[in-house]
Design a protein around this motif. Structure first.
Motif, mmCIF file in Angstrom:
data_model
loop_
_atom_site.group_PDB
_atom_site.id
_atom_site.type_symbol
_atom_site.label_atom_id
_atom_site.label_comp_id
_atom_site.label_asym_id
_atom_site.label_seq_id
_atom_site.Cartn_x
_atom_site.Cartn_y
_atom_site.Cartn_z
ATOM 1 N N ARG A 1 0.095 -4.056 -2.524
ATOM 2 C CA ARG A 1 -1.136 -3.526 -3.493
ATOM 3 C C ARG A 1 -1.315 -2.203 -3.301
ATOM 4 N NH1 ARG A 1 -7.424 -5.016 -3.098
ATOM 5 N NH2 ARG A 1 -8.111 -4.082 -5.079
ATOM 6 N N PHE A 2 -1.290 -1.531 -2.015
ATOM 7 C CA PHE A 2 -1.390 -0.374 -2.024
ATOM 8 C C PHE A 2 -0.416 0.601 -2.492
ATOM 9 C CE2 PHE A 2 -1.023 3.490 0.693
ATOM 10 C CZ PHE A 2 -2.394 3.876 0.586
ATOM 11 N N ASN B 1 1.814 -0.308 -4.999
ATOM 12 C CA ASN B 1 1.859 -0.322 -6.394
ATOM 13 C C ASN B 1 0.782 0.818 -7.118
ATOM 14 O OD1 ASN B 1 4.080 -2.224 -6.262
ATOM 15 N ND2 ASN B 1 2.569 -3.665 -6.461
ATOM 16 N N ARG B 2 -0.290 0.785 -6.203
ATOM 17 C CA ARG B 2 -1.357 1.401 -6.698
ATOM 18 C C ARG B 2 -1.229 3.009 -6.434
ATOM 19 N NH1 ARG B 2 -7.565 -0.862 -6.382
ATOM 20 N NH2 ARG B 2 -8.505 0.822 -7.807
ATOM 21 N N PHE B 3 -0.767 3.335 -5.273
ATOM 22 C CA PHE B 3 -1.089 4.841 -5.039
ATOM 23 C C PHE B 3 0.539 5.442 -4.571
ATOM 24 C CE2 PHE B 3 -4.906 2.705 -3.353
ATOM 25 C CZ PHE B 3 -5.971 3.594 -4.387
ATOM 26 N N MET C 1 1.340 9.436 -4.313
ATOM 27 C CA MET C 1 1.747 10.005 -2.751
ATOM 28 C C MET C 1 3.087 10.701 -2.963
ATOM 29 S SD MET C 1 0.178 7.008 -0.165
ATOM 30 C CE MET C 1 0.808 7.650 1.141
ATOM 31 N N ASP D 1 1.705 11.582 8.259
ATOM 32 C CA ASP D 1 0.425 10.935 7.693
ATOM 33 C C ASP D 1 0.764 9.720 7.096
ATOM 34 O OD1 ASP D 1 -2.251 11.553 6.712
ATOM 35 O OD2 ASP D 1 -1.011 11.072 4.861
ATOM 36 N N SER E 1 -0.528 6.078 7.934
ATOM 37 C CA SER E 1 -1.076 5.088 6.878
ATOM 38 C C SER E 1 -0.484 3.804 6.892
ATOM 39 C CB SER E 1 -0.985 5.949 5.526
ATOM 40 O OG SER E 1 -1.209 5.141 4.620
ATOM 41 N N ARG F 1 -2.126 1.944 9.496
ATOM 42 C CA ARG F 1 -3.537 1.660 9.315
ATOM 43 C C ARG F 1 -3.683 0.472 8.291
ATOM 44 N NH1 ARG F 1 -5.790 6.922 8.620
ATOM 45 N NH2 ARG F 1 -4.558 7.010 6.796
ATOM 46 N N GLN F 2 -2.831 0.447 7.140
ATOM 47 C CA GLN F 2 -2.799 -0.377 6.032
ATOM 48 C C GLN F 2 -2.489 -1.731 6.455
ATOM 49 O OE1 GLN F 2 -4.321 0.209 3.019
ATOM 50 N NE2 GLN F 2 -4.490 2.167 3.511
ATOM 51 N N ARG G 1 -6.476 -2.827 7.508
ATOM 52 C CA ARG G 1 -6.959 -3.333 6.105
ATOM 53 C C ARG G 1 -6.474 -4.492 5.496
ATOM 54 N NH1 ARG G 1 -9.600 0.573 7.705
ATOM 55 N NH2 ARG G 1 -9.601 2.467 6.895
ATOM 56 N N PHE H 1 -7.490 -5.664 1.809
ATOM 57 C CA PHE H 1 -6.966 -5.204 0.769
ATOM 58 C C PHE H 1 -5.631 -5.764 0.322
ATOM 59 C CE2 PHE H 1 -9.713 -1.610 1.813
ATOM 60 C CZ PHE H 1 -10.940 -1.801 0.903
ATOM 61 N N GLY I 1 -4.630 14.248 4.618
ATOM 62 C CA GLY I 1 -3.184 13.888 4.152
ATOM 63 C C GLY I 1 -3.245 12.687 3.035
ATOM 64 N N PRO I 2 -2.296 12.537 2.438
ATOM 65 C CA PRO I 2 -2.160 11.528 1.292
ATOM 66 C C PRO I 2 -2.341 10.038 1.792
ATOM 67 C CG PRO I 2 -0.318 12.824 1.265
ATOM 68 C CD PRO I 2 -0.976 13.106 2.375
ATOM 69 N N GLY I 3 -2.328 9.794 2.868
ATOM 70 C CA GLY I 3 -2.379 8.602 3.903
ATOM 71 C C GLY I 3 -4.027 8.251 3.702
ATOM 72 N N THR I 4 -4.619 9.100 4.384
ATOM 73 C CA THR I 4 -5.955 9.110 4.649
ATOM 74 C C THR I 4 -6.818 9.198 2.974
ATOM 75 O OG1 THR I 4 -5.466 10.348 6.535
ATOM 76 C CG2 THR I 4 -7.949 10.212 5.834
ATOM 77 N N TYR J 1 -5.992 8.331 0.201
ATOM 78 C CA TYR J 1 -5.876 7.167 -0.550
ATOM 79 C C TYR J 1 -6.353 5.920 0.061
ATOM 80 C CZ TYR J 1 -3.358 9.830 -4.211
ATOM 81 O OH TYR J 1 -2.936 10.754 -5.009
ATOM 82 N N ASP J 2 -6.358 5.809 1.388
ATOM 83 C CA ASP J 2 -7.148 4.871 1.982
ATOM 84 C C ASP J 2 -8.532 4.884 1.754
ATOM 85 O OD1 ASP J 2 -7.220 2.746 4.240
ATOM 86 O OD2 ASP J 2 -8.291 4.240 5.279
ATOM 87 N N GLN K 1 -9.131 3.964 -1.904
ATOM 88 C CA GLN K 1 -9.251 2.422 -2.160
ATOM 89 C C GLN K 1 -10.338 1.806 -1.428
ATOM 90 O OE1 GLN K 1 -5.633 -0.724 -0.840
ATOM 91 N NE2 GLN K 1 -6.738 0.527 0.828
ATOM 92 N N ARG L 1 -3.246 10.218 -11.242
ATOM 93 C CA ARG L 1 -4.395 9.649 -12.015
ATOM 94 C C ARG L 1 -5.693 10.267 -11.494
ATOM 95 N NH1 ARG L 1 -3.168 3.154 -10.416
ATOM 96 N NH2 ARG L 1 -0.881 3.354 -11.106
#
Lengths: 299, 117
Positions: free
Chosen positions: A16-17, A19-21, A25, A43, A47, A50-51, A55, A58, B47-50, B52-53, B56, B79
């Motif tokens: 999901r993450f 496909n969306r972002f 990125m 980073d 991430s 972390r995801q 998370r 999500f 950073g991009p990871g932080t 977009y987390d 979200q 977007r």
């Protein structure tokens, strides 16, 4: 190179993450300065962890799997239960708590002054191939006419429970009358069928240490009456009680109570000593292969 | 105060900076990153990871709304995001809280400073 690596790490993100972002990125990486690209890769790795770890709420893919899957004829093929995903913090707390309880239990077992857990469990000994071969020869003696008459034999209760695996054992043999063990013609025949080499036996708690009365109280010769009596020797050797049916092997008796003993090498056979009015042991009951033999003690 | 927005406080630094960036205009992710760096004079970088987390999470809470792609943009993958009314209330509540903290801090620092003879 770095971009390819970045895309690989992006692919490892939850669907999901990703496909969306994911495209955004990657777009940021393309627009970033080259000297910052390595920091962006780090980073992205953070991430990723972390995801997946922090998370779980999500991740809707499993929820999609819960919806009925339609086949071509629009009939739902299967349903799945709603997945339960514990929070990562709850999993970590559970891990820490379980470890603490386990360590505390080990500590208590090691240093407790309550010794209820010091129970000796007899080791299970399985018959080896070498022990079974001679016994298959011994099957030829099953129909020996010297077996005690049916009047002296009656079905015995199973002890321990009959669900246990029971190895094959030679039937009781009846030697000539008034002969000592391992002597005479019949005994010679039986000796040839006995195993030549005794296998090492694991150490068990000695009978002397477990019984309230001396081993000599059980020692003696017990005879099953009949046209051709059967002689059973009970001996005390090295603080253990040994039983020897004439013509057979010596077998260790493991005390279950002060009068009941299990035959160590079989596990299913057992012996019970019976007392007279004076409290002296005068008889013996041998339960073997589903049969019961009553033998009187020779005074 | 602020329709119950106080229950979301305090905000994390990343959330605060993202909301602050979107309070002025609608931005895409890279624009948010640049604006956050500008707000803090380059001391705080997302950073991009932080980013977009947090986006979200903010979209799930309906503090931020995704607007989708804009045809005239130089990169079609971008977007845009905007602040919702709820997000604006939360940001206002956090700003008021921080203002109280700053006022209290200044007050205490003046009391605690040594007096000149």
């Amino acid at each position: 190179m770095l971009r390819t690596l970045y895309r690989c790490v992006l692919r490892l993100h939850p669907p999901r993450f990703r496909n969306r972002f994911g495209d955004e990125m990657l777009s940021i990486l393309d627009h970033a300065e080259k000297r910052a690209a390595f920091g962006l890769l780090l980073d992205c790795l953070v991430s990723l962890a972390r995801q997946w770890i922090l998370r779980p709420q999500f991740h809707p893919d499993l929820a999609l799997a819960n919806s009925p899957q339609l086949t071509s004829d629009f009939i739902p093929s299967f349903y799945t239960l709603r997945p339960f995903r514990p929070r990562a913090t709850a999993v970590i707390q559970g891990l820490v708590l379980s470890t603490a309880v386990f360590c505390a239990t080990c500590f208590a077992i090691r240093y407790s002054w309550i010794h209820l857990l010091h129970v000796r469990i007899p080791e299970v000994q399985f018959e080896s191939q070498a022990m079974q071969e001679p016994r298959s020869n011994g099957r030829a003696l099953l129909h020996n006419p010297a077996v005690p008459p049916p009047s002296a034999v009656k079905p015995a209760p199973a002890y321990p429970p009959a669900t246990q695996a029971q190895p094959e054992l030679p039937e009781l043999q009846n030697p000539p009358e008034n002969t000592a063990p391992n002597s005479g013609e019949s005994s010679q025949e039986i000796i040839t069928t006995a195993p030549k080499k005794a296998k090492p036996r694991p150490l068990v708690l000695s009978a002397k240490a477990m019984l309230p009365i001396p081993l000599q109280s059980y020692v003696g010769i017990y005879i099953v009456p009949g046209p051709r009596p059967l002689t059973i020797w009970i001996r005390a050797e090295r603080d253990e009680l040994m039983m020897e049916v004439v013509g057979g092997q010596k077998q260790v008796l493991v005390p279950v109570s002060s009068t009941k003993f299990a035959v160590y090498s079989t596990g299913n056979d057992w012996v019970e000593f019976l007392k007279d009015g004076d409290g002296t042991i005068d008889r013996l009951q041998l339960f073997r292969d589903g049969q019961e033999f009553v033998a009187g003690r020779q005074r | 105060m602020q329709d119950g927005a106080d229950r979301f406080l305090p905000l994390s630094p990343a959330t605060l900076h993202i909301l602050l960036a979107l309070a002025g205009e609608d931005l895409h992710g890279y624009g948010i990153m640049q604006d956050v760096a500008r707000q803090s004079d380059g001391k705080y970088r997302l950073g991009p990871g932080t980013l977009y987390d947090n986006l979200q999470k903010l979209v799930e809470r309906e503090w931020v709304q995704e607007l989708g792609r804009r045809p005239g943009d130089d990169d079609p993958r971008r977007r845009y995001y905007c602040l919702t009314s709820l997000g604006r209330r939360v940001l206002a509540a956090e700003t008021a809280r921080l203002a109280d903290v700053v006022r209290e801090a200044r007050s205490r620092l003046q009391i605690g400073s040594p007096r000149r003879a």
